[in-house]
Design a protein around this motif. Structure first.
Motif, short mmCIF file in Angstrom:
data_model
loop_
_atom_site.label_atom_id
_atom_site.label_comp_id
_atom_site.label_asym_id
_atom_site.label_seq_id
_atom_site.Cartn_x
_atom_site.Cartn_y
_atom_site.Cartn_z
N GLN A 29 -71.61 35.39 -52.35
CA GLN A 29 -71.53 34.35 -51.18
C GLN A 29 -71.26 34.87 -49.90
N GLY A 30 -71.69 36.37 -49.60
CA GLY A 30 -71.79 36.93 -48.19
C GLY A 30 -71.12 38.33 -48.61
N ALA A 31 -71.20 39.03 -47.40
CA ALA A 31 -70.42 40.28 -47.38
C ALA A 31 -68.79 40.41 -47.48
N GLY A 32 -68.42 39.34 -46.79
CA GLY A 32 -66.94 39.27 -46.81
C GLY A 32 -66.31 38.85 -48.35
N ALA A 33 -67.08 38.03 -49.06
CA ALA A 33 -66.71 37.74 -50.37
C ALA A 33 -66.98 38.72 -51.24
N ALA A 34 -68.10 39.60 -50.99
CA ALA A 34 -68.27 40.53 -51.91
C ALA A 34 -67.41 41.62 -51.74
N TYR A 35 -66.61 41.89 -50.72
CA TYR A 35 -65.63 42.61 -50.67
C TYR A 35 -64.50 42.57 -51.53
N VAL A 36 -63.98 41.13 -51.44
CA VAL A 36 -62.86 40.68 -52.13
C VAL A 36 -63.30 40.68 -53.67
N GLU A 41 -71.59 44.69 -61.16
CA GLU A 41 -72.31 45.92 -61.44
C GLU A 41 -71.59 46.90 -60.76
N GLN A 42 -71.07 46.60 -59.59
CA GLN A 42 -70.26 47.79 -58.80
C GLN A 42 -69.09 48.05 -59.49
N LEU A 43 -68.40 46.93 -60.24
CA LEU A 43 -67.41 47.41 -61.11
C LEU A 43 -67.46 48.39 -62.17
N TRP A 44 -68.57 48.07 -62.79
CA TRP A 44 -69.17 48.83 -63.97
C TRP A 44 -69.31 50.34 -63.38
N GLY A 217 -58.20 53.78 -49.16
CA GLY A 217 -59.44 54.18 -48.80
C GLY A 217 -60.38 52.94 -48.60
N GLY A 218 -59.84 51.76 -49.16
CA GLY A 218 -60.80 50.68 -49.04
C GLY A 218 -61.95 50.65 -50.20
N ARG A 219 -61.50 51.13 -51.32
CA ARG A 219 -62.21 51.15 -52.59
C ARG A 219 -61.93 49.93 -53.39
N MET A 220 -62.11 48.74 -53.28
CA MET A 220 -61.79 47.57 -53.77
C MET A 220 -62.00 47.64 -55.37
N GLU A 221 -63.17 48.20 -55.77
CA GLU A 221 -63.52 48.41 -57.09
C GLU A 221 -62.50 49.07 -57.99
N VAL A 222 -61.86 50.26 -57.25
CA VAL A 222 -61.17 50.91 -58.03
C VAL A 222 -59.69 50.46 -57.90
#
Length: 255
Positions: A29-36, A41-44, A217-222
């Motif tokens: 639902q947008g770049a902001g939502a993708a950050y939160v 796939e990015q998590l994997w 570091g802004g690495r939300m997936e980590v």
């Protein structure tokens, strides 16, 4: 029977699958939502990267080792202190007021003092875990010892057992369920204290350090992978301790 078990397992997967689907939808639902809501796939890919580099294993191993060391030291000290308070009125009067006063102070309130005393390295992190394990084992051990029926001591006198033999053969087994409960509580508190100490004293390896460094570091997936790793490891430890506690108490009760 097998169909019933499979049906129950399938029902248990419904909510996780719904959550994953909702998470993936929100991530689109947008770049902001993708950050939160980091795409799955990015998590994997982040998980694969942490596993291949050995970074996740390094931090998890450090946290697990710190938790178990603190639990062992704090638990043994707690059992010894609780036993002393229960068996000796003099010790209870000397130790009890100080112990009950200090344990009213939230553990996080002691962190600045611990930092001044031992610095912000591994010693401070371990000391936080030791204190967290110490409190519940003292309380449960002392309470369990005090609740042992007077008849056990009378049996010891009838059998002409020494005080040490009465304690080892009669009082300790009778108080064992309460002691095991205290150790089980201490295990949960130790893990929480370990992660909290690593978040506050971020230097060195530990899953809390990985979490705070990823956040900076802004690495939300980590960050999300670290949170999931904490949850899974804590649940696994709790399951193992619960099973061990049941087996220990059941073994004592059948002797």
């Amino acid at each position: 029977m097998k169909l019933h078990i499979a049906a129950n397992a399938a029902k248990g997967l419904v909510l996780p699958l719904v959550v994953l689907a909702a998470w993936e939808w929100a991530s689109r639902q947008g770049a902001g939502a993708a950050y939160v809501f980091v795409p799955l796939e990015q998590l994997w890919l982040g998980l694969v990267d942490l596993l291949n580099s050995g970074e996740l294993a390094l931090h998890l191993r450090a946290s697990l080792q710190r938790t178990l060391q603190g639990l062992l030291i704090g638990g043994l000290l707690g059992i010894a202190t609780g036993t002393l308070m229960a068996q000796s009125r003099v010790a209870d009067r000397l130790i009890g007021p100080l112990f009950h006063s200090i344990r009213q102070v939230p553990l996080l309130g002691l962190v600045p003092l611990l930092g001044l005393w031992v610095g912000s390295g591994d010693a401070a992190k371990l000391l936080v875990v030791i204190i967290a394990a110490f409190y519940p084992t003292v309380l449960n051990t002392a309470e369990g010892m005090r609740r042992v029926d007077q008849s056990y001591r009378e049996v010891g006198q009838v059998l002409t057992l020494t005080r040490a033999q009465t304690f080892r053969r009669l009082l300790l087994p009778a108080a064992l369920p309460a002691i095991v409960t205290g150790v089980t509580h201490a295990q949960a508190f130790s893990w929480l204290a370990c992660v909290g100490g690593e978040l506050l004293f971020a230097a060195g390896p530990g899953i809390g350090s990985l979490l705070i460094n990823a956040e900076q570091g802004g690495r939300m997936e980590v960050v999300l992978i670290s949170v999931l790793a904490i949850a899974l490891l804590a649940q696994s430890m709790n399951f193992a301790f619960q099973r061990a506690a049941r087996l220990l108490v059941r073994g004592r009760s059948t002797q």
